[in-house]
Scaffold this active site. Structure first.
Site, PDB file in Angstrom:
ATOM      1  N   GLU A 289       0.736  -1.245  -0.012  1.00 22.61           N
ATOM      2  CA  GLU A 289      -0.019  -0.015   0.153  1.00 22.61           C
ATOM      3  C   GLU A 289       0.982   1.269  -0.009  1.00 22.61           C
ATOM      4  O   GLU A 289       0.587   2.167  -0.367  1.00 22.61           O
ATOM      5  CB  GLU A 289      -1.008  -0.035   1.353  1.00 22.61           C
ATOM      6  CG  GLU A 289      -2.233   0.953   1.211  1.00 22.61           C
ATOM      7  CD  GLU A 289      -3.309   0.703   2.129  1.00 22.61           C
ATOM      8  OE1 GLU A 289      -3.067  -0.191   2.925  1.00 22.61           O
ATOM      9  OE2 GLU A 289      -4.039   1.559   1.885  1.00 22.61           O
ATOM     10  N   HIS A 315       6.834 -26.775   1.121  1.00 22.51           N
ATOM     11  CA  HIS A 315       6.036 -27.890   0.802  1.00 22.51           C
ATOM     12  C   HIS A 315       4.822 -27.209  -0.136  1.00 22.51           C
ATOM     13  O   HIS A 315       3.700 -27.695  -0.348  1.00 22.51           O
ATOM     14  CB  HIS A 315       5.489 -28.729   1.663  1.00 22.51           C
ATOM     15  CG  HIS A 315       6.600 -29.318   2.625  1.00 22.51           C
ATOM     16  ND1 HIS A 315       7.032 -30.704   2.282  1.00 22.51           N
ATOM     17  CD2 HIS A 315       7.440 -28.951   3.648  1.00 22.51           C
ATOM     18  CE1 HIS A 315       7.986 -31.002   3.221  1.00 22.51           C
ATOM     19  NE2 HIS A 315       8.221 -29.794   3.857  1.00 22.51           N
ATOM     20  N   LYS A 429     -13.611   2.806  -2.527  1.00 20.10           N
ATOM     21  CA  LYS A 429     -14.252   3.224  -1.297  1.00 20.10           C
ATOM     22  C   LYS A 429     -15.747   4.043  -1.546  1.00 20.10           C
ATOM     23  O   LYS A 429     -16.649   4.120  -1.072  1.00 20.10           O
ATOM     24  CB  LYS A 429     -13.442   3.912  -0.570  1.00 20.10           C
ATOM     25  CG  LYS A 429     -12.480   3.274   0.705  1.00 20.10           C
ATOM     26  CD  LYS A 429     -11.836   4.126   1.862  1.00 20.10           C
ATOM     27  CE  LYS A 429     -10.514   3.802   1.959  1.00 20.10           C
ATOM     28  NZ  LYS A 429      -9.951   4.660   3.044  1.00 20.10           N
TER      29      LYS A 429
END
Ligand code: PA5
Length: 463
Positions: A289, A315, A429
């Protein structure tokens, strides 16, 4: 030992695209330039995350409040999102004993469990509310702006439950928000809810050492002064402009250089320590960000951070890191002395596949695997660096977090972006606020889509 940053495997001849000896003076000069830019901006007072001394009074209010309510609550529930919640999660995992919330009251020494919501998924919120006993719960609502819809929605759900049960808001809520502005300030003043300030010059993802991270931590008995003491030492050690003596500058410059000069813009953060595993998503938010932006030259820039954990992801992702595209760096985080190490029993002595493990410890195994993975990556020409901390205690964790924040600030100058803003999240937003009927949403400033009817939708339905 405190902190050691080993960058050998970012250099030639260890890895092919690493830094050749002849390039160090150029990198040192580029770092000095970036450092000067940061120093110039710092003079305007925007890097509040560093001003730990100036925040001592608010920190004292936090510790006094936490001490005063000790024993009153079995559960602390943090309501928040992004920079207002990831720090508390990282601190919980690093500094409270493993499986903290599953321990009995006696095993927790009477200290509270800690839940962090970090989303608005009804499953999680309903799940947490179904296991806590409301009269014994404190909800800590954290929003710097006081206007984040996810956090406000969480608050409304909780507040309705408290009101419905006739529980006093001032005893079951605490707020962390801007010192003067926002809806939470208004509600706190109206209802007498305890409220703690995030300094105006401390942004969300840089706020872990403010009440945003420290209040939840203190409520569970974490040593917040230890955190800030380690952070202060790291801050002071990472203020200089000499690349070879500034660990945050070295990290930032080598990651930036790997991206810009060697096409290695995917930055893996890989703790080999379960205590430090939630530092990886916290770092991912900080790095992404802060740095993924349109820079001052109008170019889209920024690294892509990736969270990984050793040995688990050996893994899983390590196959990709070894043989996939050569576009990554890996940063290993290791702890010098594993706490509560466990010896591997000498059983099955007749079975060669198990016998050799007996007598080693689990901490040793983890550490050997970390070194082996770094070595395997280097043999495949893949760069990595290793940060070793002396212990996973408050002092070192505070130092580590400050190291990352300082590195992010310096990387901002290298990428030529403002690491403190986040213009790219605003449009989403606003659109969400508009859809939900916010009275004062700002119409979108840029970015258009064709009318819905004109979009040839491609959707596949199965079942
Ligand atoms: O780093 C940031 O600035 C963001 O991730 C914020 O922390 C997040 O959007 C929450 O904001 P607020 O604390 O204002 O509710």
């Amino acid at each position: 030992m405190a902190f050691t940053l080993d960058v050998t495997s970012m250099t030639e001849p260890v890895v092919g695209a690493g830094v050749p000896a002849a390039e160090w003076p150029t990198l040192a000069a580029r770092f000095r330039e970036a450092h000067a830019a940061v120093a110039g901006i710092a003079a305007t007072g925007v890097y509040g995350y560093r001003e730990l001394e100036a925040q001592a009074d608010e920190r004292a209010r936090v510790t006094t409040f936490a001490a005063g309510v000790q024993g009153q609550y079995d559960d602390i529930v943090v309501l928040g999102i992004g920079g207002s919640s990831l720090g508390a999660m990282a601190l919980r995992t690093a500094l409270l004993p493993a499986a903290w919330n599953a321990r009995t009251d006696a095993q927790r020494g009477g200290r509270a469990r800690l839940h962090v919501l970090d989303n608005v998924d009804p499953r999680t919120i309903a799940g947490v509310l179904s296991i806590v006993t409301l009269p014994r719960t404190l909800f800590v609502v954290i929003s710097k702006s006081g206007g984040t819809i996810e956090t406000l929605a969480q608050y409304l759900v909780v507040r309705a439950r408290l009101d419905g049960d006739g529980l006093e808001a001032a005893r079951h809520l605490a707020f962390v928000t801007d010192p003067a502005k926002g809806a939470l300030r208004v509600i706190a003043a109206r209802d007498g809810i305890p409220v703690f300030a995030v300094p105006p010059n401390v942004g969300g993802r840089f706020s872990v050492l403010s009440p945003v991270g420290l209040l939840p931590a203190a409520l569970c008995g974490i040593d917040v002064e230890g955190l800030c003491a380690g952070a202060t030492v790291m801050r002071d050690a990472t203020m200089g402009d000499d690349l070879e003596h500034n660990a945050a500058g070295l990290f930032a410059t080598l990651q930036w250089r790997a991206h810009e000069r060697a096409g290695q813009g995917l930055h893996v953060m890989m703790p080999y320590s379960d205590a430090l595993r939630d530092l990886a998503p916290w770092f991912v938010q900080l790095w992404a960000e802060s740095l993924g932006k349109i820079n001052r030259d109008g170019t889209h820039v920024g690294p892509t951070p990736i969270a990984s954990v050793g040995a688990t992801d050996q893994h899983s992702q390590v196959q990709l890191f070894m043989e996939g595209p050569a576009d990554k760096t890996v940063t290993f985080l290791r702890v010098d002395a594993a706490a509560d190490d466990v010896e591997i029993p000498r059983l099955e002595s007749g079975e060669p596949a198990l016998a050799f493990l007996g007598g080693h410890t689990l901490g040793e195994l983890l550490d050997v695997e970390c070194r082996a993975t770094a070595s395997a990556l280097a043999r495949a020409g893949r760069p990595s660096m290793t940060m070793t901390v002396g212990a996973s205690d408050a002092w070192h964790v505070g130092g580590l977090m400050m190291w990352f924040m300082q590195a992010t600030t310096l990387a901002g100058a290298l990428y030529r972006v403002d690491p403190l803003d986040q213009p790219g999240v605003e449009l989403g937003k606003r659109l969400a606020n508009k859809d939900l009927g916010h009275p004062n949403f700002l119409s979108e400033a840029k970015g258009t889509l064709p009318q819905d009817a004109a979009i040839p939708h491609r959707r596949l339905r199965v079942g």
